[in-house]
Design a protein around this motif. Structure first.
Motif, mmCIF file in Angstrom:
data_model
loop_
_atom_site.group_PDB
_atom_site.id
_atom_site.type_symbol
_atom_site.label_atom_id
_atom_site.label_comp_id
_atom_site.label_asym_id
_atom_site.label_seq_id
_atom_site.Cartn_x
_atom_site.Cartn_y
_atom_site.Cartn_z
ATOM 1 N N LEU A 147 1.285 27.387 -21.609
ATOM 2 C CA LEU A 147 0.104 26.878 -20.904
ATOM 3 C C LEU A 147 -1.171 27.366 -21.594
ATOM 4 O O LEU A 147 -2.149 26.629 -21.692
ATOM 5 N N THR B 50 8.194 20.278 -18.633
ATOM 6 C CA THR B 50 7.317 19.837 -19.721
ATOM 7 C C THR B 50 6.000 19.289 -19.191
ATOM 8 O O THR B 50 5.904 18.855 -18.044
ATOM 9 N N ILE B 51 5.006 19.327 -20.074
ATOM 10 C CA ILE B 51 3.703 18.704 -19.830
ATOM 11 C C ILE B 51 3.421 17.831 -21.046
ATOM 12 O O ILE B 51 3.447 18.321 -22.178
ATOM 13 N N THR C 104 6.482 24.529 -19.985
ATOM 14 C CA THR C 104 5.666 25.004 -18.861
ATOM 15 C C THR C 104 5.664 26.530 -18.694
ATOM 16 O O THR C 104 5.215 27.018 -17.664
ATOM 17 N N VAL D 38 2.658 15.879 -15.749
ATOM 18 C CA VAL D 38 3.256 17.195 -15.494
ATOM 19 C C VAL D 38 4.630 17.056 -14.846
ATOM 20 O O VAL D 38 4.795 16.311 -13.873
ATOM 21 N N ILE E 17 -0.696 25.137 -13.903
ATOM 22 C CA ILE E 17 -1.526 24.520 -14.935
ATOM 23 C C ILE E 17 -2.979 24.487 -14.472
ATOM 24 O O ILE E 17 -3.894 24.863 -15.210
ATOM 25 N N TYR F 181 4.319 21.294 -9.276
ATOM 26 C CA TYR F 181 4.335 21.702 -10.680
ATOM 27 C C TYR F 181 2.944 21.807 -11.280
ATOM 28 O O TYR F 181 2.750 22.464 -12.297
ATOM 29 N N SER G 115 1.102 14.809 -11.027
ATOM 30 C CA SER G 115 2.288 15.617 -10.832
ATOM 31 C C SER G 115 2.872 15.321 -9.462
ATOM 32 O O SER G 115 2.143 15.152 -8.491
#
Length: 114
Positions: A45, A17-18, A40, A13, A72, A68, A64
């Protein structure tokens, strides 16, 4: 090593961006890997949630730095067993590292219960 979770995902994370990596084991013990990057924003999500559900993921580990991870976690917590990993404790071997490699490493650690 013993496999604890046959359908798991690792999330790397960041602020924008993820990177998600899913490891899926079938009945013949073959493992398939799928990786995708999501923005994100809230709508993305929910797209991540759908993507994970479509792959029948049961457990997620995410790494993460900072805060952040919070949005999520809030969206995914009702659907999956989530582990928030300390970035310092799951460091991979130093060298050429990418977000995709990190997400896969996180998924591999989770798969074996580490």
């Amino acid at each position: 090593m013993e496999v604890l979770y046959k359908q798991c995902a690792g999330l790397d994370v960041h602020s924008e961006t993820i990177v998600a990596c899913v490891l899926l084991e079938d009945d013949q013990r073959n493992v398939t890997k799928e990786t995708e990057t999501f923005p994100t924003l809230t709508k993305d999500l929910f797209r991540l949630l759908k993507w994970l559900e479509d792959r029948q993921v049961t457990h997620i580990a995410m790494e993460s730095t900072g805060i952040y991870w919070k949005p999520i976690y809030n969206i995914l917590e009702d659907y999956f067993d989530i582990t928030l990993a300390n970035a310092q404790r799951i460091k991979n071997v130093p060298g050429r590292k990418t977000d995709v490699c990190d997400a896969e490493w996180i998924a591999k650690l989770l798969r074996h219960g580490l």
